[in-house]
Design an enzyme around this catalytic site. Sequence first.
Site, short mmCIF file in Angstrom:
data_model
loop_
_atom_site.label_atom_id
_atom_site.label_comp_id
_atom_site.label_asym_id
_atom_site.label_seq_id
_atom_site.Cartn_x
_atom_site.Cartn_y
_atom_site.Cartn_z
N LYS A 149 38.42 -47.85 10.77
CA LYS A 149 37.44 -46.77 10.78
C LYS A 149 37.49 -45.91 9.53
O LYS A 149 38.54 -45.64 8.98
CB LYS A 149 37.64 -45.87 12.00
CG LYS A 149 37.32 -46.50 13.34
CD LYS A 149 35.84 -46.66 13.58
CE LYS A 149 35.15 -45.31 13.69
NZ LYS A 149 35.65 -44.50 14.80
N SER B 102 40.78 -43.21 11.76
CA SER B 102 41.01 -43.10 13.20
C SER B 102 42.50 -43.19 13.48
O SER B 102 43.24 -43.88 12.78
CB SER B 102 40.27 -44.23 13.92
OG SER B 102 40.74 -44.36 15.25
N HIS C 231 9.57 -40.89 13.51
CA HIS C 231 10.07 -41.23 14.85
C HIS C 231 11.32 -42.11 14.78
O HIS C 231 11.61 -42.86 15.71
CB HIS C 231 8.99 -41.93 15.69
CG HIS C 231 7.68 -41.21 15.73
ND1 HIS C 231 7.45 -40.12 16.53
CD2 HIS C 231 6.55 -41.41 15.01
CE1 HIS C 231 6.22 -39.68 16.34
NE2 HIS C 231 5.65 -40.45 15.41
N GLU D 149 29.67 -34.41 10.01
CA GLU D 149 29.75 -34.13 11.44
C GLU D 149 30.14 -32.67 11.69
O GLU D 149 29.60 -32.02 12.59
CB GLU D 149 30.76 -35.07 12.10
CG GLU D 149 30.26 -36.50 12.24
CD GLU D 149 31.27 -37.43 12.86
OE1 GLU D 149 30.89 -38.57 13.19
OE2 GLU D 149 32.44 -37.05 13.03
#
Length: 461
Positions: free
Chosen positions: A285, A279, A158, A292
């Site tokens: 970043k 970024s 979970h 992804e």
Amino acid sequence: MTKKETWSQRFESALHPAIARFNASISFDIELIEYDLTGSQAHAKMLAHTGIISPEEGEQLVAGLEQIRQEYRQRKFQPGVDAEDVHFAVERRLTEIVGDVGKKVHTARSRNDQVGTDTRLYLRDQIQQIKSELREFQGVLLDIAEKHVETLIPGYTHLQRAQPVSLAHHLLAYFQMAQRDWERLGDVSRRVNISPLGCGALAGTTFPIDRHYTAKLLNFDDIYANSLDGVSDRDFAIEFLCAASLIMVHLSRLAEEVILWSSEEFRFVTLKDSCATGSSIMPQKKNPDVPELVRGKTGRVFGHLQAMLVIMKGLPLAYNKDLQEDKEGLFDSVNTVKASLEAMTILLREGLEFRTQRLAEAVAEDFSNATDVADYLAARGVPFREAYNLVGKVVKTSIAAGKLLKDLKLEEWQQLHPAFAADIYEAISPRQVVAARNSHGGTGFVQVNKALIAARAEIAQ
């Protein structure tokens, strides 16, 4: 108007240019050209073998088709939309090379059984390539796992901390998923490898062909027993798309974990510059673009599976033009799976590094050893449910006091239950929590080492 070249004298005029473009599949089925040439060579040999054409004509056809293959590889043969599809393009070029003999190559054959044959030859080849990529992916998982048998990582249910596990054990779970994928593709391949060549348009042919002869030349295991089924069946493509979807599910699950692990909240892995981007506005970043994209590309493979099911669900026997729509999704799924496997393999091999110190800290800062306290009592005769409730109580009071179980004094343990002794601290240490789970298939180090040996043997076969 386009020239009227491909259809019989039944037609008075050519297709409208827009309809010709709409109808054409050459822009994507050119992917099948090498398989079309191979299938046509086998068909020509069979025609000569059965006496339908002369041996000399058969040799001319085979040689002409081989010339087209070389022209295509040298980028000298690049048919356009006027050819409609790859099959007509090849036949037209063949006739240019060998003359009227080229018009005999389509004897006792329809485009319906021809395209079915080409697609199966293509998919059979691609399945083998994907299986090889799966083996490489599995090998990288094993390489990392062997270095991290005794590295601990929080295990979750979970998405909540559950119990610590060996990092190798965690990675081996993905090895097993990939193993099922590899085996599943083998199952699909057996049903791909059945020849429809000779089924004709739908009813077979009046010529004395030898379907087993062409099947043998093309290394098919068998032939379709029913001509209607042979030209209209796309179960094999649907099965492949199911298998491809599951491969992407497994890659996407791993991708999601890498994304989480690389975040500041987890900090379990560091992404290396070779497999991350920055970024355009935030200089600090480092983005996990590879996982992804894999996660995102999974949806397109699912979509192709759904599209194929929708195409097939209402088609009457036998061939229908709808089946032209089977190829783009199939080709794209093959390419997506191969690219995603390659990208994830590179990411694992050289694009990330596990932060072992951070992982050690993570497994020592929670209550994921609570089950082991209950097991400790159960092993000393306390009914497990009673032990479970006692431990739930001590976890509650420890959280209120801002303590972990390892911080409790022995007197506090013994106030909870007299069965506790000084060895409770060793029993709840993260390393012992993992090592103690020595049941078959468990995360205990002995079991993990056995699993690694078995996995190596599996991919070495």
